[in-house]
Design an enzyme around this catalytic site. Structure first.
Site, short mmCIF file in Angstrom:
data_model
loop_
_atom_site.label_atom_id
_atom_site.label_comp_id
_atom_site.label_asym_id
_atom_site.label_seq_id
_atom_site.Cartn_x
_atom_site.Cartn_y
_atom_site.Cartn_z
N SER A 50 0.92 -1.02 0.54
CA SER A 50 -0.39 0.10 -0.02
C SER A 50 0.88 1.20 -0.37
O SER A 50 1.64 1.70 -0.82
CB SER A 50 -0.86 0.02 1.60
OG SER A 50 -1.97 0.78 1.33
N ASP A 108 -8.75 -3.46 -7.42
CA ASP A 108 -7.82 -2.94 -5.63
C ASP A 108 -8.69 -1.66 -5.80
O ASP A 108 -8.79 -0.86 -6.65
CB ASP A 108 -6.53 -3.10 -5.57
CG ASP A 108 -6.32 -2.23 -4.28
OD1 ASP A 108 -7.02 -1.25 -3.31
OD2 ASP A 108 -5.10 -2.76 -4.26
N HIS A 149 -6.83 -5.84 -1.62
CA HIS A 149 -6.61 -4.60 -1.11
C HIS A 149 -5.32 -5.78 -0.12
O HIS A 149 -5.03 -6.31 0.98
CB HIS A 149 -6.70 -3.50 -0.27
CG HIS A 149 -5.67 -2.41 0.01
ND1 HIS A 149 -5.01 -1.65 -0.79
CD2 HIS A 149 -5.43 -2.22 0.93
CE1 HIS A 149 -3.97 -1.01 -0.77
NE2 HIS A 149 -4.15 -0.96 0.39
#
Length: 556
Positions: free
Chosen positions: A243, A469, A499
């Site tokens: 991320s 995502d 995710h």
């Protein structure tokens, strides 16, 4: 835009909740935080980079290295994990000035199966505001066994996070236990309240942190990582970023290409400087809308289990019935529409929560608010409130410091009003989360790094992404691969949107990641894996909805 920590196997890190509603009265203009001390010639950034190089060289020469010992009880980590601290300057332009301590965790390479040790694999879980201290626990999971045999698994809490010079912008107990009510279509009066709340929050950051506030940046996170690498005794960094951690890793690769060994970028943030961070946040709205549809379509396919409706629109109607009900009377006295939104946003991040979320809606509509209350209520403990505020504060400080943001509320109102017409699910919640950046009290903000240029000496890297995502839309993976050049490979999980792709959900993806980390090889420039299996529905009679979980917030 918040990119919450991507989950790795069975372990997930918790982040913060939405900002609580704040004072209705307009706040006075913010006084800027004190300017940092003048930097030596060549500009502040150049001085900071020189300082980072000096501190890293000192760390590399230190004979003892990091002193790993049993972890403090506050870390709640079991015996096999060892902890240490690494000291870094608060301000890299003053390398011999005030220092802060970053907490580090490690499990040594097991060497099982005769595997030769390849060094340390350092993980950043994202956020910003997430702690990676849990990462060494993955050594116990079967899907990590070969990697854990070859690598020390190293986690750490970035500056500001946890016990690493913790940052907060308000009293964590403020508003604790008071349900929030967030309208579907915010009125002008409600927007004014949230604008005042954002100004108050930004002012709180300045009052609590003072001049230190300017030093919570991606650039300094990268410098800290450079020092940590050296302190671990590693001439080159092997890194797994998830991320926001992908952006951190990409900036590291750009700044220190000669110190990169291998890098995995899981669920990539779009590193285009023109999109960091305001436009990346806008880009999340349609992506989250798609994932919200995916959850509703799944629930509709299992109408026989949940009874929420046989079409995505019918499931939406069931959700809106619950939303209207908790707006009138908060579930369990603590779950209003704000808490409901935060809980179901997690379904847009992680499809493994779909059964519990669907079951909670179904139970509520049958007259039982217990499962919804258990899943959506914030952690009422003092420690839980402090952790949530800490994560929000670090997230806010890093993103606001990293780049210019529109200062004119009219720009935010125009852009988000337009987005909400077609993507209402998360647009306004995300906008209000980031709104402190409009009045951020740091004069000299950073300019986003042009990731990938120049990059002489950067070795092969691996980008991993899911096509659907919501938190880090797929275009970001394509942009990151383009910027990292011909030596960057991309593994795509087709038709999926969970995710955080790495770590036990998709065998095809994990084989590619393991191969790369163990050998440095990739299977090709672009490789596609099929989607991981959808979660199985859970009968309301077969298993109770899950207990209170750590609810993840709106997004980077």
């Amino acid at each position: 835009m918040r990119t919450t920590p991507a989950s790795l196997g069975a372990v997930a890190a918790a982040l913060s909740l939405l900002l609580c509603a704040a004072p209705a009265a307009p706040a006075a203009p913010l006084a800027p935080a004190a300017r940092p001390a003048p930097a030596p010639p060549g500009g502040r950034a150049a001085a900071e980079d020189r300082g980072a190089g000096l501190v890293a060289r000192r760390a590399a020469r230190a004979a003892a290295g990091l002193a790993f010992r049993p972890c403090p009880a506050a870390e709640e980590l079991p015996g096999p994990v060892r902890c240490a601290v690494v000291r870094v300057p608060l301000d890299y332009a003053r390398p011999d000035g005030p220092r802060i301590s970053l907490t580090v965790s490690r499990v040594a390479a097991t060497g099982s199966g005769g595997a030769a040790r390849q060094g340390a694999l350092v993980h950043n879980p994202g956020g910003p505001g997430g702690s990676g201290m849990y990462f060494p626990l993955l050594a116990e999971l079967p899907q990590w066994r070969r990697i854990a045999a070859a690598y020390d698994l190293v986690g750490y809490a970035p500056r500001g996070v946890g016990r690493s010079a913790p940052l907060s912008c308000r009293d964590p107990a403020a508003g604790a236990g008071v349900p929030t009510q967030v309208p579907v279509r915010p009125s002008a009066a409600y927007k004014a309240e949230r604008l005042a709340a954002a100004r108050a929050y930004a002012r709180g950051c300045a009052e609590r942190a003072g001049a230190a506030l300017a030093h919570y940046t991606t650039a300094n996170n990268v410098r800290d990582l450079h020092v940590l690498r050296a302190a671990l005794g590693e001439p080159k960094l092997t890194f797994l970023g998830s991320s926001y951690g992908t952006y951190l890793g990409a900036v590291y690769a750009t700044r220190y290409p000669g110190h990169v060994r291998r890098m995995v970028f899981d669920s990539a943030v779009d590193p285009d400087p023109a999109r960091v961070w305001y436009r990346n946040n806008l880009g999340q709205a349609p992506a989250f809308e798609r994932r919200w549809h995916d959850f509703r379509a799944w629930a509709a396919r299992h109408h026989d289990v949940y009874g929420l409706g046989a079409t995505p629109e019918a499931v939406r109607a069931s959700y809106e019935r619950v939303r209207a009900a908790v707006a009138r009377t908060p579930a369990g006295g603590v779950v209003g529409t704000g808490e409901l939104q935060a809980a179901y946003l997690r379904a847009a991040y992680y499809d493994d929560v779909w059964p519990d979320r669907a079951a909670a809606l179904a139970a509520y509509l049958r007259g039982d608010p217990g499962p919804l209350t258990a899943q959506a209520a914030p952690d009422p403990s003092e420690a839980g409130a402090a952790a949530a505020e800490n994560a929000t504060a670090v997230y806010t400080a890093v993103l606001c410091n990293d780049a210019p943001w529109p200062a004119d509320w009219a720009v935010w109102d125009r852009d988000n009003t337009e987005l909400a017409r077609t993507a209402p699910f998360e647009t306004w919640a995300n906008a209000f989360l980031n709104l402190p950046c409009a009045s951020w009290p740091v004069r000299d903000r950073q300019r986003p790094v042009a990731v990938g240029a120049p990059r002489p000496g950067l070795p092969r890297t691996l980008v991993v992404a899911a096509e659907r995502d919501g938190a880090t839309p797929y275009r970001g993976a394509l942009e990151l691969q383009r910027r990292l050049g011909a030596e960057a490979a991309l593994v795509t999980e087709r038709g999926a949107g969970h995710h955080g792709v790495v770590g036990g959900r998709n065998d095809c993806v994990d084989r590619h990641v393991e191969r790369y980390l163990l050998t440095g090889d990739t299977a090709g420039w672009r490789v596609t894996c099929g989607p991981h299996p959808e979660p199985a529905p859970v009968s309301l009679d077969g298993r109770a909805a899950s207990a209170r979980g750590a609810l993840l917030p709106p997004a980077v």
